[in-house]
Design a protein around this motif. Structure first.
Motif, short mmCIF file in Angstrom:
data_model
loop_
_atom_site.label_atom_id
_atom_site.label_comp_id
_atom_site.label_asym_id
_atom_site.label_seq_id
_atom_site.Cartn_x
_atom_site.Cartn_y
_atom_site.Cartn_z
N ILE A 86 31.96 57.63 27.13
CA ILE A 86 33.30 57.54 26.54
C ILE A 86 33.75 58.92 26.05
O ILE A 86 33.00 59.64 25.39
N THR A 87 34.99 59.28 26.39
CA THR A 87 35.58 60.55 25.96
C THR A 87 37.01 60.28 25.47
O THR A 87 37.55 59.18 25.62
N ALA A 88 37.63 61.32 24.92
CA ALA A 88 39.03 61.19 24.49
C ALA A 88 39.94 60.93 25.68
O ALA A 88 41.00 60.32 25.55
N GLU A 89 39.51 61.39 26.86
CA GLU A 89 40.32 61.24 28.07
C GLU A 89 40.26 59.83 28.65
O GLU A 89 41.24 59.36 29.23
N ASN A 90 39.13 59.14 28.52
CA ASN A 90 39.03 57.82 29.17
C ASN A 90 38.97 56.66 28.19
O ASN A 90 38.95 55.49 28.61
N ALA A 91 38.95 56.93 26.89
CA ALA A 91 38.79 55.85 25.91
C ALA A 91 39.89 54.80 26.02
O ALA A 91 39.63 53.59 25.99
#
Length: 255
Positions: A86-91
């Motif tokens: 999980i990252t800020a881009e795919n959350a």
């Protein structure tokens, strides 16, 4: 009151139970697997849904897990938490695809150091209420150190009262796997459970080593009801012989 929370661990597209300390990116390292499901991830999601086991987490252990994770989320839309990559881009993608909350570890620790910019970005993207921080850790002497990248890389962050109080400003829950005992069914890290009960100002779920239905009462006692418990390899639904799933459900319904 301590609650039973479920888990669905996905590795290479299949639901598995793995000895946590053997996970690695090194192909030459022997992975120890306790259970590989023949049933799809949706089966386990439906089982948890039908029995009201809320707060269940789906963890993607490496590549090739997205399809199985999405299948689980669709089986219980809005009822499961999702972690792994999980990252800020795919959350937001995972929230949009039915996750109740997203769980994050490694993204917050580039080069093994806690990065506050990433933490703030992730909170701002999905909201504090939709974020769970995974502080899975390894014991080093009398301390617990957050471990990332399949629990193989030690970070600069200790699991202690100061850390939990600070990070609670950014998330709504903590998930803590005791990586040294994960998948071994040899008992919980009692000291860690006591500490989490004393230190965490927000809900926290402990996972690792639980081997009998009595362990849930033990966690309830040690944490004064403040820490929830996840069973994995010991559960009969994952091929275990030590803990009946029905007994865990019964605990939740009677306590």
């Amino acid at each position: 009151m301590t609650r039973f929370r479920g888990c669905i661990d996905i590795h290479a597209g299949k639901v598995k139970q793995i000895v946590g300390g053997t996970l690695s990116d090194d192909a030459d390292t022997a992975l120890k697997t306790n259970f590989v499901a023949t049933l799809p991830s949706s089966h386990f999601a439906k089982l948890y849904k039908e029995n009201g086991v809320t707060g269940t987490h789906v963890i993607k252990l490496g590549p090739g897990c997205d399809d199985a994770a999405i299948e689980a989320l669709r089986a219980w839309n809005g009822g499961l938490q999702i972690g792994g990559g999980i990252t800020a881009e795919n959350a937001q993608f995972w929230i949009d695809n039915g996750a109740e909350k997203v769980i994050v570890t490694s993204y917050l620790f580039p080069d093994g150091k806690l990065e506050l910019t990433r933490l703030r970005q992730l909170r701002d993207k999905v909201g504090r209420e939709n974020l769970v921080i995974d502080l899975s850790c390894r014991r080093r002497g009398g301390e617990w150190i957050v471990a990332m990248n399949k629990w193989q890389t030690m970070t600069d962050t200790m699991v202690n009262k100061q850390t939990l109080e600070f990070l609670a400003n950014y998330c709504s829950e903590f998930l803590v796997h005791a990586a040294d005992v994960e998948g071994l069914c040899r008992g919980i890290d009692e000291d860690l459970v006591i500490a989490l009960g004393q230190w965490s100002p927000i809900p926290v779920t402990y996972a690792g080593g639980a081997k009998s239905i009595e362990d849930i009462a033990l966690v309830d006692k040690l944490s004064k009801g403040k820490v929830d418990l996840t069973y994995g390899s010991a559960l009969d639904i994952f091929g275990g012989t030590l803990v009946p799933f029905a007994a865990c459900v019964a605990w939740n319904s009677t306590h």
